[in-house]
Scaffold this motif. Structure first.
Motif, short mmCIF file in Angstrom:
data_model
loop_
_atom_site.label_atom_id
_atom_site.label_comp_id
_atom_site.label_asym_id
_atom_site.label_seq_id
_atom_site.Cartn_x
_atom_site.Cartn_y
_atom_site.Cartn_z
N PRO A 45 13.82 111.68 -71.17
CA PRO A 45 12.44 111.29 -70.89
C PRO A 45 11.76 112.12 -69.80
O PRO A 45 10.59 112.50 -69.94
N PHE A 46 12.49 112.43 -68.73
CA PHE A 46 11.85 113.19 -67.66
C PHE A 46 11.64 114.65 -68.06
O PHE A 46 10.75 115.32 -67.55
N SER A 47 12.45 115.16 -68.99
CA SER A 47 12.20 116.51 -69.51
C SER A 47 10.90 116.52 -70.31
O SER A 47 10.11 117.47 -70.22
N GLN A 48 10.67 115.47 -71.09
CA GLN A 48 9.41 115.36 -71.81
C GLN A 48 8.23 115.27 -70.85
O GLN A 48 7.19 115.90 -71.04
N ILE A 49 8.40 114.49 -69.79
CA ILE A 49 7.34 114.34 -68.80
C ILE A 49 7.06 115.66 -68.10
O ILE A 49 5.90 116.05 -67.91
N ASP A 50 8.12 116.38 -67.72
CA ASP A 50 7.93 117.66 -67.03
C ASP A 50 7.19 118.65 -67.91
O ASP A 50 6.33 119.40 -67.44
N GLN A 51 7.53 118.68 -69.20
CA GLN A 51 6.86 119.60 -70.11
C GLN A 51 5.39 119.21 -70.29
O GLN A 51 4.51 120.07 -70.29
N ARG A 52 5.14 117.92 -70.42
CA ARG A 52 3.75 117.46 -70.56
C ARG A 52 2.95 117.79 -69.29
O ARG A 52 1.79 118.20 -69.38
N PHE A 53 3.56 117.61 -68.14
CA PHE A 53 2.88 117.93 -66.89
C PHE A 53 2.46 119.40 -66.84
O PHE A 53 1.34 119.73 -66.46
N MET A 54 3.38 120.29 -67.21
CA MET A 54 3.06 121.71 -67.20
C MET A 54 1.92 122.02 -68.16
O MET A 54 1.01 122.82 -67.84
N ASP A 55 1.93 121.40 -69.32
CA ASP A 55 0.86 121.63 -70.30
C ASP A 55 -0.49 121.15 -69.77
O ASP A 55 -1.51 121.82 -69.94
N VAL A 56 -0.49 119.99 -69.12
CA VAL A 56 -1.74 119.46 -68.56
C VAL A 56 -2.20 120.32 -67.39
O VAL A 56 -3.40 120.64 -67.27
N LEU A 57 -1.29 120.70 -66.53
CA LEU A 57 -1.64 121.54 -65.38
C LEU A 57 -2.26 122.85 -65.81
O LEU A 57 -3.20 123.36 -65.18
N LEU A 58 -1.74 123.41 -66.91
CA LEU A 58 -2.20 124.71 -67.39
C LEU A 58 -3.32 124.59 -68.43
O LEU A 58 -3.82 125.62 -68.91
N SER A 59 -3.66 123.36 -68.80
CA SER A 59 -4.67 123.12 -69.84
C SER A 59 -4.32 123.89 -71.11
O SER A 59 -5.17 124.52 -71.75
N ARG A 60 -3.05 123.84 -71.49
CA ARG A 60 -2.61 124.55 -72.68
C ARG A 60 -2.19 123.57 -73.76
O ARG A 60 -2.02 122.37 -73.51
N ASP A 61 -2.00 124.09 -74.95
CA ASP A 61 -1.65 123.27 -76.10
C ASP A 61 -0.30 122.61 -75.90
O ASP A 61 0.67 123.24 -75.48
N THR A 62 -0.24 121.30 -76.18
CA THR A 62 1.02 120.57 -76.02
C THR A 62 1.82 120.49 -77.31
O THR A 62 2.88 119.86 -77.34
N ASP A 63 1.35 121.13 -78.38
CA ASP A 63 2.01 121.06 -79.68
C ASP A 63 3.31 121.85 -79.65
O ASP A 63 3.31 123.09 -79.54
N ARG A 64 4.45 121.16 -79.78
CA ARG A 64 5.76 121.82 -79.72
C ARG A 64 5.94 122.79 -80.88
O ARG A 64 6.53 123.86 -80.73
N ASP A 65 5.44 122.45 -82.07
CA ASP A 65 5.61 123.32 -83.23
C ASP A 65 4.90 124.66 -83.02
O ASP A 65 5.40 125.70 -83.46
N LYS A 66 3.75 124.65 -82.35
CA LYS A 66 3.05 125.90 -82.08
C LYS A 66 3.85 126.76 -81.09
O LYS A 66 3.88 127.99 -81.22
N LYS A 67 4.46 126.11 -80.12
CA LYS A 67 5.29 126.86 -79.17
C LYS A 67 6.47 127.50 -79.90
O LYS A 67 6.84 128.65 -79.62
N ILE A 68 7.06 126.75 -80.81
CA ILE A 68 8.20 127.28 -81.58
C ILE A 68 7.75 128.48 -82.42
O ILE A 68 8.46 129.49 -82.50
#
Length: 396
Positions: A343-366
């Motif tokens: 859960p905290f790994s998911q939170i950390d990833q979401r935080f980075m996406d929000v901080l950077l105003s970037r797309d949170t879509d995991r499939d696009k990152k892949i």
């Protein structure tokens, strides 16, 4: 509030993040504050009382810590508790809220707690600097000939500790209380806790403040210590911003070089030539830096560093089995997928996406990872410029 709704976990995980400026003048004070936040509060007059009440709330965990993202210092309070529909105790959520609120907003900062925090902090930082690996990395970054924020040690400094007063801690605590709180949650959130967290959450937008590490004149330092093996830290400027179109190329290149278990550094320097006990590379993403660390015997230092240079050149020249690139990309993708299990790994990833105003879509990152070609990793390796090295060398 950023809420990742999930029935996957028995716990509800919450990260309450406060964005502050990363400054050399206050970083040691914030490290002391982190110790003091959980010492005593207005309701829990002693550390024993706070710990006792925390232990009585079944399954609840609470921790405070600091991290840096470019020029931003993030003070995070993490709490975890059993989801309420699994607990029969009627006032369970009330107790969770009470302890959380006390630690977040009602800590008591007195002279006794201050002295205890300084003692614990001094021991922690002394242990880091006594460890050859920790000393090599700490020195490699803090002695860079630059005003860039990467040279500000997130652990603080022993040199600043003796100059601190209780008033300094109260000043940074006041700044912390006034700063916006951003809430990130993963799990199955009940309405009572949801209302409490939403009331606390700021509507202001998170923004990233960062700049790339400049390409500096190369510097080297050797520190001799009575240790059993030498430790080496090498710093490279990547000239690649985390939001750059070249970022995923650098991300995959780092995996190929030294991040993954089948990396060139691991297979050549450790497995094939048996020159070290450990070796790896990692990116400091918000600062545009790549760090290589290794532990070896002093007679192998020059040969190991030469082999490191050779592996970077091999990537530039594409002098490796192309299948290794596919393996490196798979490792990068696996790291994104495995994060979903924590859960905290998911939170950390979401935080980075929000901080950077970037797309949170995991499939696009892949997909971005999958698109990286041999030519892309070669181009990324060409951008690496070594700017610093520190060798903590064993003496006879």
């Amino acid at each position: 509030m950023n809420y990742i709704s999930s029935n996957k976990f028995s716990d509800v995980s919450v990260a309450i993040r406060t964005q502050l400026p990363l400054e050399r003048s206050t970083i040691t004070a914030y490290n002391i504050l982190v110790y003091m936040l959980k010492t005593k509060t207005e309701l829990f007059k002693t550390k024993q009382a706070l710990i006792s009440n925390l232990n009585e709330v079944y399954g609840m965990k609470l921790a405070c810590g600091l991290s840096s993202y470019g020029a931003d210092l993030i003070l995070t309070t993490r709490i975890q508790y059993i989801r309420s529909d699994w607990i029969e105790e009627e006032d369970y959520i009330h107790k969770v809220k009470e302890i959380t609120d006390q630690v977040l907003f009602h800590s008591v900062l007195d002279e006794a707690s201050f002295e205890e925090a300084k003692y614990l902090y001094r021991n922690k930082l002394t242990r880091i600097l006594d460890d050859p690996d920790g000393l090599a990395i700490y020195t490699c970054l803090t002695t860079l000939n630059t005003n860039h924020e990467i040279s500000i040690p997130i652990q603080g400094s022993l040199d600043d500790l003796d100059q601190l007063t209780l008033q300094d801690i109260q000043n940074v605590y006041s700044a912390y209380l006034k700063a916006d709180k951003h809430i990130f949650v993963c799990g199955c959130l009940d309405e009572e806790m949801k209302t409490y967290l939403e009331r606390m959450d700021s509507s202001s937008k998170l923004n990233s403040t960062r700049s790339l590490l400049p390409i500096l004149d190369y510097q080297e330092e050797i520190i001799e210590k009575n240790i059993s093996q030498s430790s080496i830290a090498l710093v490279y400027a990547t000239s690649t911003d985390i939001l750059s179109e070249d970022y995923y190329k650098m991300f995959v290149m780092n995996s190929l070089l030294g991040q993954s278990p089948t990396s060139l550094l691991f297979e050549e320097v450790r497995e094939k030539h048996s020159l070290c006990y450990s070796i790896s590379s990692y990116l400091i993403q918000f600062d545009g830096a790549l760090i290589i660390t290794l532990g070896t015997n002093k007679e192998n230092i020059e040969k190991a560093i030469d082999l490191i240079n050779q592996q970077i050149q091999r990537i530039i020249d594409l002098d490796f089995d192309p299948e290794l690139l596919n393996t490196a990309k798979k490792d990068c993708i696996d790291s994104l997928i495995v994060a979903q299990d924590y859960p905290f790994s998911q939170i950390d990833q979401r935080f980075m996406d929000v901080l950077l105003s970037r797309d949170t879509d995991r499939d696009k990152k892949i997909k971005n990872i999958q698109k990286v070609s041999l030519e892309d990793v070669s181009a990324a390796a060409k951008k690496l410029k070594k700017i610093s090295s520190v060798i903590v060398k064993e003496v006879e």
